[in-house]
Design a protein around this motif. Structure first.
Motif, PDB file in Angstrom:
ATOM      1  N   PHE A  26       0.850  -1.091   0.025  1.00 14.02           N
ATOM      2  CA  PHE A  26       0.036  -0.174   0.067  1.00 14.02           C
ATOM      3  C   PHE A  26       0.664   1.466   0.065  1.00 14.02           C
ATOM      4  O   PHE A  26       0.487   2.163  -0.569  1.00 14.02           O
ATOM      5  CB  PHE A  26      -0.964  -0.053   1.465  1.00 14.02           C
TER       6      PHE A  26
ATOM      7  N   SER B 200       5.012   3.001  -4.283  1.00 11.46           N
ATOM      8  CA  SER B 200       4.527   3.692  -5.291  1.00 11.46           C
ATOM      9  C   SER B 200       4.513   2.774  -6.305  1.00 11.46           C
ATOM     10  O   SER B 200       5.252   2.023  -6.539  1.00 11.46           O
ATOM     11  CB  SER B 200       5.634   4.800  -5.720  1.00 11.46           C
ATOM     12  N   PRO B 201       3.274   2.882  -7.164  1.00  9.61           N
ATOM     13  CA  PRO B 201       3.027   1.796  -8.160  1.00  9.61           C
ATOM     14  C   PRO B 201       4.291   1.827  -9.226  1.00  9.61           C
ATOM     15  O   PRO B 201       4.695   0.692  -9.560  1.00  9.61           O
ATOM     16  CB  PRO B 201       1.871   2.501  -9.133  1.00  9.61           C
ATOM     17  N   VAL B 202       5.017   2.829  -9.420  1.00 14.53           N
ATOM     18  CA  VAL B 202       5.936   3.229 -10.416  1.00 14.53           C
ATOM     19  C   VAL B 202       7.082   2.257  -9.864  1.00 14.53           C
ATOM     20  O   VAL B 202       7.822   1.443 -10.539  1.00 14.53           O
ATOM     21  CB  VAL B 202       6.534   4.504 -10.241  1.00 14.53           C
TER      22      VAL B 202
ATOM     23  N   GLY C 127      -7.533  -1.169 -13.142  1.00 11.65           N
ATOM     24  CA  GLY C 127      -7.353   0.311 -13.385  1.00 11.65           C
ATOM     25  C   GLY C 127      -6.033   0.737 -13.083  1.00 11.65           C
ATOM     26  O   GLY C 127      -5.597   1.706 -13.432  1.00 11.65           O
TER      27      GLY C 127
ATOM     28  N   PHE D 142      -2.271   1.672 -13.193  1.00 10.51           N
ATOM     29  CA  PHE D 142      -1.741   2.417 -14.327  1.00 10.51           C
ATOM     30  C   PHE D 142      -0.102   2.502 -14.112  1.00 10.51           C
ATOM     31  O   PHE D 142       0.563   2.088 -15.164  1.00 10.51           O
ATOM     32  CB  PHE D 142      -2.236   3.667 -14.271  1.00 10.51           C
ATOM     33  N   GLY D 143       0.293   3.006 -13.140  1.00 14.85           N
ATOM     34  CA  GLY D 143       1.570   3.313 -12.907  1.00 14.85           C
ATOM     35  C   GLY D 143       2.715   2.131 -13.050  1.00 14.85           C
ATOM     36  O   GLY D 143       3.684   1.988 -13.778  1.00 14.85           O
TER      37      GLY D 143
ATOM     38  N   THR E 246      -6.672   5.617 -11.979  1.00 12.35           N
ATOM     39  CA  THR E 246      -6.176   6.911 -11.816  1.00 12.35           C
ATOM     40  C   THR E 246      -5.840   7.525 -13.115  1.00 12.35           C
ATOM     41  O   THR E 246      -5.936   8.773 -13.041  1.00 12.35           O
ATOM     42  CB  THR E 246      -4.628   6.736 -11.096  1.00 12.35           C
ATOM     43  N   ALA E 247      -5.614   6.947 -14.071  1.00 18.28           N
ATOM     44  CA  ALA E 247      -5.230   7.603 -15.610  1.00 18.28           C
ATOM     45  C   ALA E 247      -6.603   8.364 -15.876  1.00 18.28           C
ATOM     46  O   ALA E 247      -6.359   9.261 -16.414  1.00 18.28           O
ATOM     47  CB  ALA E 247      -4.873   6.536 -16.525  1.00 18.28           C
TER      48      ALA E 247
ATOM     49  N   ARG F 109      -0.748   7.367   0.232  1.00 21.47           N
ATOM     50  CA  ARG F 109      -1.132   7.024  -1.103  1.00 21.47           C
ATOM     51  C   ARG F 109      -0.519   8.135  -2.178  1.00 21.47           C
ATOM     52  O   ARG F 109      -0.209   7.713  -3.357  1.00 21.47           O
ATOM     53  CB  ARG F 109      -2.632   6.841  -1.066  1.00 21.47           C
TER      54      ARG F 109
ATOM     55  N   GLY G  25       3.428   8.382  -3.746  1.00 20.63           N
ATOM     56  CA  GLY G  25       3.612   7.574  -4.744  1.00 20.63           C
ATOM     57  C   GLY G  25       2.940   7.678  -6.020  1.00 20.63           C
ATOM     58  O   GLY G  25       3.056   7.287  -6.922  1.00 20.63           O
ATOM     59  N   GLU G  26       1.599   8.614  -5.920  1.00 21.20           N
ATOM     60  CA  GLU G  26       0.951   8.520  -6.831  1.00 21.20           C
ATOM     61  C   GLU G  26       1.377   9.047  -8.248  1.00 21.20           C
ATOM     62  O   GLU G  26       2.226  10.084  -8.419  1.00 21.20           O
ATOM     63  CB  GLU G  26      -0.223   9.531  -6.464  1.00 21.20           C
ATOM     64  N   TYR G  27       1.167   8.144  -9.334  1.00 18.00           N
ATOM     65  CA  TYR G  27       1.500   8.549 -10.560  1.00 18.00           C
ATOM     66  C   TYR G  27       0.503   8.874 -11.625  1.00 18.00           C
ATOM     67  O   TYR G  27       0.474  10.100 -12.292  1.00 18.00           O
ATOM     68  CB  TYR G  27       2.402   7.432 -11.128  1.00 18.00           C
ATOM     69  N   GLY G  28      -0.509   8.150 -11.800  1.00 14.21           N
ATOM     70  CA  GLY G  28      -1.392   8.108 -13.165  1.00 14.21           C
ATOM     71  C   GLY G  28      -2.339   9.532 -13.119  1.00 14.21           C
ATOM     72  O   GLY G  28      -2.430  10.096 -13.951  1.00 14.21           O
TER      73      GLY G  28
ATOM     74  N   VAL H  98       0.416  12.640 -13.428  1.00 14.26           N
ATOM     75  CA  VAL H  98       1.381  12.729 -14.469  1.00 14.26           C
ATOM     76  C   VAL H  98       0.835  13.741 -15.625  1.00 14.26           C
ATOM     77  O   VAL H  98       1.409  14.504 -16.446  1.00 14.26           O
ATOM     78  CB  VAL H  98       1.871  11.593 -14.961  1.00 14.26           C
ATOM     79  N   PHE H  99      -0.601  13.635 -15.924  1.00 12.89           N
ATOM     80  CA  PHE H  99      -1.015  14.360 -16.855  1.00 12.89           C
ATOM     81  C   PHE H  99      -1.297  15.853 -16.488  1.00 12.89           C
ATOM     82  O   PHE H  99      -1.223  16.836 -17.457  1.00 12.89           O
ATOM     83  CB  PHE H  99      -2.752  13.692 -17.256  1.00 12.89           C
TER      84      PHE H  99
ATOM     85  N   PRO I  57       7.901   9.896  -8.806  1.00 11.54           N
ATOM     86  CA  PRO I  57       7.577   8.684  -9.887  1.00 11.54           C
ATOM     87  C   PRO I  57       7.775   8.792 -11.327  1.00 11.54           C
ATOM     88  O   PRO I  57       8.421   7.786 -11.786  1.00 11.54           O
ATOM     89  CB  PRO I  57       6.293   8.235  -9.648  1.00 11.54           C
TER      90      PRO I  57
ATOM     91  N   ILE J 171      11.809   8.674 -11.648  1.00 14.79           N
ATOM     92  CA  ILE J 171      11.950   7.338 -11.738  1.00 14.79           C
ATOM     93  C   ILE J 171      12.029   6.729 -13.350  1.00 14.79           C
ATOM     94  O   ILE J 171      12.868   6.116 -13.742  1.00 14.79           O
ATOM     95  CB  ILE J 171      11.524   6.644 -10.897  1.00 14.79           C
ATOM     96  N   ILE J 172      10.637   6.858 -13.804  1.00 13.70           N
ATOM     97  CA  ILE J 172      10.525   6.459 -15.027  1.00 13.70           C
ATOM     98  C   ILE J 172      11.386   7.138 -16.234  1.00 13.70           C
ATOM     99  O   ILE J 172      11.860   6.374 -16.970  1.00 13.70           O
ATOM    100  CB  ILE J 172       8.968   6.760 -15.603  1.00 13.70           C
TER     101      ILE J 172
END
Lengths: 275, 271
Positions: free
Chosen positions: A107, A110-112, A213, A215-216, B103-104, B202, B205-208, B211-212, B225, B228-229
């Motif tokens: 949890f 980070s998903p990334v 759903g 994504f990362g 999230t996207a 939460r 680390g949130e990305y989706g 990022v937009f 994040p 990192i990508i």
């Protein structure tokens, strides 16, 4: 116990009106407006425009990949969740609390990073990369890594829902059944499962919503190959970045319908559980 | 004495195996890889201005969003628990949407709404407020993502709050507002903090969803994040790994600190 009429009357009218007004305004702007916008954008070129985007071969392939990722990750995490809840609620052993914290660990990752750890293991420069390459086994940028990354981010969902439910049930019924000579599997099927089935379904539904759903994490391991390793959220991203907004929101509308169905099912289950 | 419930070894085996294979070994691999970097290289990556800025953006915006939700959440929870009005059940159901919505989808939708020609952006633009592609946009996205956490942790506590305590306060001459602020709110504090911490964890680390809307300007609106990508796409695995490990260490540390604070807070008010 719900708030009685007396307590409501206690609140001055301006407090009541202010709180309700604020809540309506906030949730209207923060949640209702985005939900509306998804469908308005998705149908901005009419139903035929929406259908053209949804029936596009790349989108259809993305639907399949999304289903595959969920079908791979959700059953694994469901089996794990049941085993974990059984372990920590029906047994007492040293390290139990540490184990519960470890189960919750994904949890706060980070998903990334969840995607990155699999790149480090299975990428061309990764730990197993050269060996996998030599044996022509494709994990990264292919469906196995989609399942792994999805399983990582949805790891705690079922366990998290089941642990409090099974904790509350206690162990007396199981103990009685064992005393009467029932085997472990029978005890689980006949005693435990009937009591947790709605809680289990609840966890599975939440797990599935996140799996479909995600994504990362998936974005890092998929390689974004159109028509091959793209899931629906990735497909929405690609179309959006191509300035194909109608297409992106058409894909998004499918995912929003999934979210809506999840919330409705969740409410229905909550009422079942309360009863 | 009752015989122990069977299945201990089997369930322990399944749990330890799946936990190790999927979570612990891959995470250990990440830290192992980071520790194999020469310390000077590690320091160089982590102390670069671009990395430091990304740390600031991710942690700062997550803290700000958690703070906003910690203020707004209790008001929403209060309204939903204490008042009955038409549409209450629908509003209550809407709270779960940010949990369930990918999230996207949130990302592209919020970006479109808050762009200067979007439904909301159009209204804010004449006021000189730009949201999309700025830090404000990141906070907007994170408030959305973290919205359910505070509300859903405060609601059950508020539902079970003893009516006697409120009646006692009223009998002792407290006004309704005093009762709410001095009796009810303090006993909500641990739940509010728990919710804010969950929201923060939460959002870091949130990305989706981010990022937009972020615009992703290196050194300005770039989140960790994404950094990192970016390193991964340039095959800079060492850099990506170093940043990811530092990020995990920092967020685990903050969460541990938060849990301690919460334990103390809980003790203080339930004397």
């Amino acid at each position: 116990m719900r708030a009685g009429a007396k307590r409501i009357q206690n609140d001055p009218w301006w407090l009541r009106a202010g709180a309700i007004g604020f809540t309506l305004l906030f949730l209207g702007i923060a949640v209702l407006l985005p939900l509306t916008a998804v469908f308005v954008e998705a149908f901005s070129k009419g139903v035929s425009g929406w259908w053209a985007a949804v029936s596009d071969p790349d989108t259809v392939s993305a639907v399949k990949m999304t289903l595959l990722a969920a079908l791979g990750a959700v059953p694994l995490n469901t089996a794990f969740g049941v085993a974990a809840a059984w372990l920590v609620t029906k047994h007492r052993f040293p390290g139990r609390h540490v184990l519960v914290s470890l189960i919750d660990l994904p949890f706060s990752v980070s998903p990334v990073i969840a995607g990155l750890v699999f790149v480090l293991l299975f990428g061309a420069q990764g730990t197993f990369g050269p060996w996998l390459l030599a044996h022509d086994i494709h994990i990264l940028f292919a469906w196995p890594s989609l399942i792994l990354a999805t399983a990582f981010v949805t790891f705690p969902f079922v366990a998290r829902e089941l642990i409090p439910v099974m904790e509350e049930m206690g162990t007396q019924n199981e103990e009685a059944a064992v005393m009467l000579g029932a085997g472990g599997w029978t005890v689980f099927r006949k005693i435990t499962l009937p009591g947790i089935r709605w809680g289990l379904l609840y966890g599975v539904i939440l797990c599935n919503a996140r799996a479909m759903g995600e994504f990362g994490a998936v974005s890092v391991v998929s390689g974004h190959i159109r028509g091959e390793t793209n899931t629906l959220p990735l497909q929405a991203e690609i179309l959006y970045n191509d300035y194909n907004f109608t297409g992106a929101f058409a894909v998004a509308s499918l995912l929003t319908l999934l979210a809506g169905a999840t919330v409705v099912l969740k409410l229905w289950l909550e009422r079942k559980i309360a009863r | 004495m009752s015989r122990p419930i069977p299945g201990f070894r089997l369930s322990l085996g399944i749990v330890v195996a799946w936990l190790s294979l999927l979570v612990l070994i891959p995470l250990a691999g990440l830290f192992l890889k980071a520790s194999s970097l020469p310390p000077s290289r590690l320091w160089e990556v982590l102390s670069s201005s671009r990395t430091i800025s990304a740390f600031r953006v991710s942690f700062g915006c997550a803290a700000m969003a958690a703070g906003i939700n910690a203020v707004v959440g209790p008001v929403v929870a209060w309204t939903l628990v204490r008042y009955t009005f038409p549409g209450r059940r629908i509003l209550d159901a809407l709270i779960d949407i940010p949990f369930a919505l990918p999230t996207a989808v949130a990302g592209i939708t919020l970006t479109t709404l808050y762009a200067t020609n979007g439904w909301v952006g159009r209204l804010l633009d004449p006021l000189g407020i730009q949201v999309s592609y700025t830090l404000k946009g990141i906070v907007v996205a994170l408030v959305f993502v973290g919205l359910p956490f505070v509300i859903r942790t405060v609601q059950p506590v508020l539902e079970e709050f003893p009516a006697e305590a409120e009646e006692a306060a009223a009998l002792l001459g407290a006004s309704r507002l005093q009762t709410i602020l001095k009796v009810i709110l303090p006993s909500m504090a641990p739940a509010i903090l728990t919710g804010a911490l969950l929201s923060f964890a939460r959002c870091v680390g949130e990305y989706g969803s981010v990022v937009f809307i972020a615009g992703n300007m290196p050194g300005k609106t770039e989140i960790l994040p994404l950094l990192i990508i970016t390193h991964l796409e340039e095959f800079q695995y060492g850099e990506a790994t170093a940043i990811a490990s530092a990020m995990l260490v920092l967020s685990f540390g903050l969460l541990l600190l938060g849990n301690r604070m919460q334990a103390r807070l809980g003790k203080g008010w339930t004397r």
